[in-house]
Write an enzyme that holds these catalytic residues in place. Structure first.
Site, mmCIF file in Angstrom:
data_model
loop_
_atom_site.group_PDB
_atom_site.id
_atom_site.type_symbol
_atom_site.label_atom_id
_atom_site.label_comp_id
_atom_site.label_asym_id
_atom_site.label_seq_id
_atom_site.Cartn_x
_atom_site.Cartn_y
_atom_site.Cartn_z
ATOM 1 N N CYS A 132 0.818 -1.222 0.000
ATOM 2 C CA CYS A 132 0.000 0.000 0.000
ATOM 3 C C CYS A 132 0.850 1.269 0.000
ATOM 4 O O CYS A 132 0.333 2.364 -0.256
ATOM 5 C CB CYS A 132 -0.937 0.025 1.199
ATOM 6 S SG CYS A 132 -1.999 -1.411 1.282
ATOM 7 N N HIS A 272 -3.476 7.181 3.350
ATOM 8 C CA HIS A 272 -3.860 5.885 2.801
ATOM 9 C C HIS A 272 -5.283 5.568 3.263
ATOM 10 O O HIS A 272 -5.603 5.679 4.434
ATOM 11 C CB HIS A 272 -2.876 4.817 3.284
ATOM 12 C CG HIS A 272 -3.245 3.438 2.876
ATOM 13 N ND1 HIS A 272 -3.667 3.140 1.598
ATOM 14 C CD2 HIS A 272 -3.277 2.272 3.565
ATOM 15 C CE1 HIS A 272 -3.929 1.845 1.522
ATOM 16 N NE2 HIS A 272 -3.710 1.293 2.705
ATOM 17 N N ASN A 302 -10.177 0.040 0.324
ATOM 18 C CA ASN A 302 -8.715 0.120 0.335
ATOM 19 C C ASN A 302 -8.187 -0.414 -0.993
ATOM 20 O O ASN A 302 -8.343 -1.589 -1.289
ATOM 21 C CB ASN A 302 -8.199 -0.712 1.517
ATOM 22 C CG ASN A 302 -6.685 -0.724 1.622
ATOM 23 O OD1 ASN A 302 -5.984 -0.274 0.718
ATOM 24 N ND2 ASN A 302 -6.198 -1.255 2.723
HETATM 25 O O1 UT7 Z 1 -3.764 -1.367 3.675
HETATM 26 C C1 UT7 Z 1 -2.880 -1.939 4.581
HETATM 27 C C2 UT7 Z 1 -3.191 -1.523 5.927
HETATM 28 N N1 UT7 Z 1 -4.430 -2.096 6.382
HETATM 29 C C3 UT7 Z 1 -4.924 -1.663 7.498
HETATM 30 O O2 UT7 Z 1 -4.346 -0.765 8.032
HETATM 31 C C4 UT7 Z 1 -6.124 -2.339 8.093
HETATM 32 C C5 UT7 Z 1 -5.970 -2.340 9.590
HETATM 33 N N2 UT7 Z 1 -7.010 -3.011 10.359
HETATM 34 C C6 UT7 Z 1 -8.298 -2.615 10.373
HETATM 35 O O3 UT7 Z 1 -8.691 -1.744 9.644
HETATM 36 C C7 UT7 Z 1 -9.222 -3.242 11.401
HETATM 37 O O4 UT7 Z 1 -8.445 -3.983 12.325
HETATM 38 C C8 UT7 Z 1 -10.320 -4.170 10.803
HETATM 39 C C9 UT7 Z 1 -11.355 -3.305 10.089
HETATM 40 C C10 UT7 Z 1 -9.699 -5.146 9.836
HETATM 41 C C11 UT7 Z 1 -11.025 -4.931 11.924
HETATM 42 O O5 UT7 Z 1 -11.537 -4.032 12.881
HETATM 43 P P1 UT7 Z 1 -11.317 -4.335 14.439
HETATM 44 O O6 UT7 Z 1 -12.040 -3.308 15.207
HETATM 45 O O7 UT7 Z 1 -9.836 -4.410 14.652
HETATM 46 O O8 UT7 Z 1 -12.047 -5.703 14.607
HETATM 47 P P2 UT7 Z 1 -11.445 -7.094 15.118
HETATM 48 O O9 UT7 Z 1 -10.477 -7.638 14.139
HETATM 49 O O10 UT7 Z 1 -11.019 -6.954 16.530
HETATM 50 O O11 UT7 Z 1 -12.746 -7.996 15.094
HETATM 51 C C12 UT7 Z 1 -13.783 -7.739 15.970
HETATM 52 C C13 UT7 Z 1 -14.868 -8.775 15.741
HETATM 53 C C14 UT7 Z 1 -14.371 -10.206 15.666
HETATM 54 O O12 UT7 Z 1 -15.321 -11.010 16.319
HETATM 55 P P3 UT7 Z 1 -15.026 -11.600 17.805
HETATM 56 O O13 UT7 Z 1 -13.786 -12.426 17.654
HETATM 57 O O14 UT7 Z 1 -14.830 -10.378 18.644
HETATM 58 O O15 UT7 Z 1 -16.262 -12.359 18.095
HETATM 59 C C15 UT7 Z 1 -14.405 -10.519 14.199
HETATM 60 O O16 UT7 Z 1 -14.616 -11.865 13.944
HETATM 61 O O17 UT7 Z 1 -15.508 -8.509 14.501
HETATM 62 C C16 UT7 Z 1 -15.588 -9.711 13.735
HETATM 63 N N3 UT7 Z 1 -15.537 -9.389 12.338
HETATM 64 C C17 UT7 Z 1 -16.636 -9.102 11.610
HETATM 65 N N4 UT7 Z 1 -17.934 -9.039 11.927
HETATM 66 C C18 UT7 Z 1 -18.804 -8.703 10.970
HETATM 67 C C19 UT7 Z 1 -14.449 -9.286 11.529
HETATM 68 N N5 UT7 Z 1 -14.826 -8.938 10.297
HETATM 69 C C20 UT7 Z 1 -16.174 -8.821 10.321
HETATM 70 C C21 UT7 Z 1 -17.143 -8.496 9.353
HETATM 71 N N6 UT7 Z 1 -18.435 -8.447 9.719
HETATM 72 N N7 UT7 Z 1 -16.793 -8.198 8.087
#
Ligand code: UT7
Length: 345
Positions: A132, A272, A302
């Site tokens: 990225c 980004h 993204n």
């Molecule tokens: O381009 C390169 C750089 N990329 C980035 O910088 C991306 C960085 N990361 C992020 O943007 C975020 O970490 C995400 C958007 C990917 C995830 O957000 P988060 O607040 O960190 O969520 P999480 O990974 O802690 O997940 C929270 C919960 C999980 O469920 P449990 O384990 O708490 O029950 C996931 O399974 O949300 C669940 N989850 C979803 N639920 C509904 C993950 N994806 C989804 C989804 N829909 N699409």
């Protein structure tokens, strides 16, 4: 602005540019595919909701390239728009650099395929991979060729067909990404300034946070690798998030320090476009106002190396950036890699 009050004059690196050869961005362009994939569409594909995607990322929809539309096609369309805006023809281009993690194929380079598609028959061409962060890496490298007087006109492209490496059964990642391309024409222009400074960084110790295991020399394609879904990208979201905020802030601060300006001098920040919460956290730590940040991720998702290139073009086209404005680009991606650039548009 007089030469002596220009921020680049006090920056040792940029001063060299100022007294020697300057590198201007004479035109930008972008292209996003026609097909829109909304959060409602994704609700029918994986266990997710519009509410979750919107609140956790800010993304509402993303563009998906057609089956017969490849990274080189997206890049060529963005390049043609940048060439038109710069008022140049393809035979003036000396070098094509394409930043991408989704090349049409491992070789030849996507840059060679773009070179053919736009008819830049005089140009050398190569790809660059910094995930990225690729567009800022490519801008900096393109500028070096201009500064060294090796080339007069460089075409820099960030282009991705991420839909080709997204696991459409993995809700953790498939809601985040989209396809598209952005391009810039770099040229020597006396008495005008483009890239004032660019910061680039990397930390290979954290390469496992965001990667695609299959398809390279370590894990070539086999029936087993395909069955194990190794040809899709994988990400540890939370750790990536934390590293993104930290690295983007540090890179942006370093770029401002080199130009001896503070954030209030920046007309528009183009971060980004990975996650609205990352952008808000970075802006907050930099002391920027929400109005300073340009955000288009709700429409694009993204798009990796294309992200800030598309956003820069859209910000200019919408009138958010006028000629003479100082713009801060700041990026982060797999590698890990990061970067920031101050440009005078
Ligand atoms: O381009 C390169 C750089 N990329 C980035 O910088 C991306 C960085 N990361 C992020 O943007 C975020 O970490 C995400 C958007 C990917 C995830 O957000 P988060 O607040 O960190 O969520 P999480 O990974 O802690 O997940 C929270 C919960 C999980 O469920 P449990 O384990 O708490 O029950 C996931 O399974 O949300 C669940 N989850 C979803 N639920 C509904 C993950 N994806 C989804 C989804 N829909 N699409």
């Amino acid at each position: 602005m007089s030469p002596t009050t220009h921020p680049s004059f006090r920056n040792p690196r940029a001063r060299h540019n100022f007294l020697g050869r300057t590198c201007s961005i004479t035109g930008v362009g972008s292209y996003i595919p026609e097909r829109v994939l909304t959060n409602a569409d994704l609700e029918k594909m994986v266990s997710t909701t519009d509410e979750w995607i919107t609140s956790r990322t800010g993304i509402k929809e993303r563009r998906i390239a057609a089956a017969n539309e490849f990274t080189s096609d997206l890049g060529a369309k963005a390049a043609q728009k940048a060439m038109a805006n710069a008022g140049i023809t393809a035979d003036q281009i000396d070098l094509v650099i394409v930043a991408t993690i989704t090349p049409d194929m491992p070789f030849p380079s996507t840059a060679c395929l773009v070179q053919r598609k736009i008819g830049a028959t005089r140009a050398a061409a190569f790809d660059l991979e910094a995930a990225c962060s690729g567009f800022i890496y490519a801008l900096e490298i393109g500028q070096q060729f201009i500064m060294s007087r090796t080339y007069d006109t460089v075409l820099v492209i960030g282009a991705e067909k991420l839909s080709s490496i997204v696991d459409w059964e993995d809700r953790n990642t498939c809601v985040l990404f989209g396809d598209g391309a952005g391009a810039a024409i770099l040229q020597n222009r006396p008495n005008s300034h483009g890239l004032l400074t660019a910061v680039m960084g990397a930390d290979g110790n954290k390469s496992e946070l965001l990667f695609m295991p299959g398809g390279g020399s370590k894990c070539p394609a086999t029936h087993d690798s395909v069955n194990a879904r190794l040809h899709y990208l994988r990400m540890e979201g939370k750790e990536t998030f934390k590293n993104a905020v930290q690295a983007m802030c540090t890179a942006a601060q370093e770029a401002l320090r080199r130009c001896e300006i503070d954030i209030t001098r920046i007309k528009c920040i183009i971060p980004h476009q990975a996650n609205r919460r990352i952008i808000d956290a970075v802006a907050d730590r930099l002391g920027a106002t929400p109005e300073q940040c340009f955000i288009n991720l709700h429409h694009t998702g993204n798009t990796s190396a294309a992200s800030v290139a598309i956003a820069l073009d859209q910000a200019i086209e919408s009138g958010r950036i006028q000629r003479g404005d100082l713009v801060l680009l700041v990026v982060f991606g797999a590698g890990l890699t990061w970067g920031a650039a101050v440009i005078e548009w």
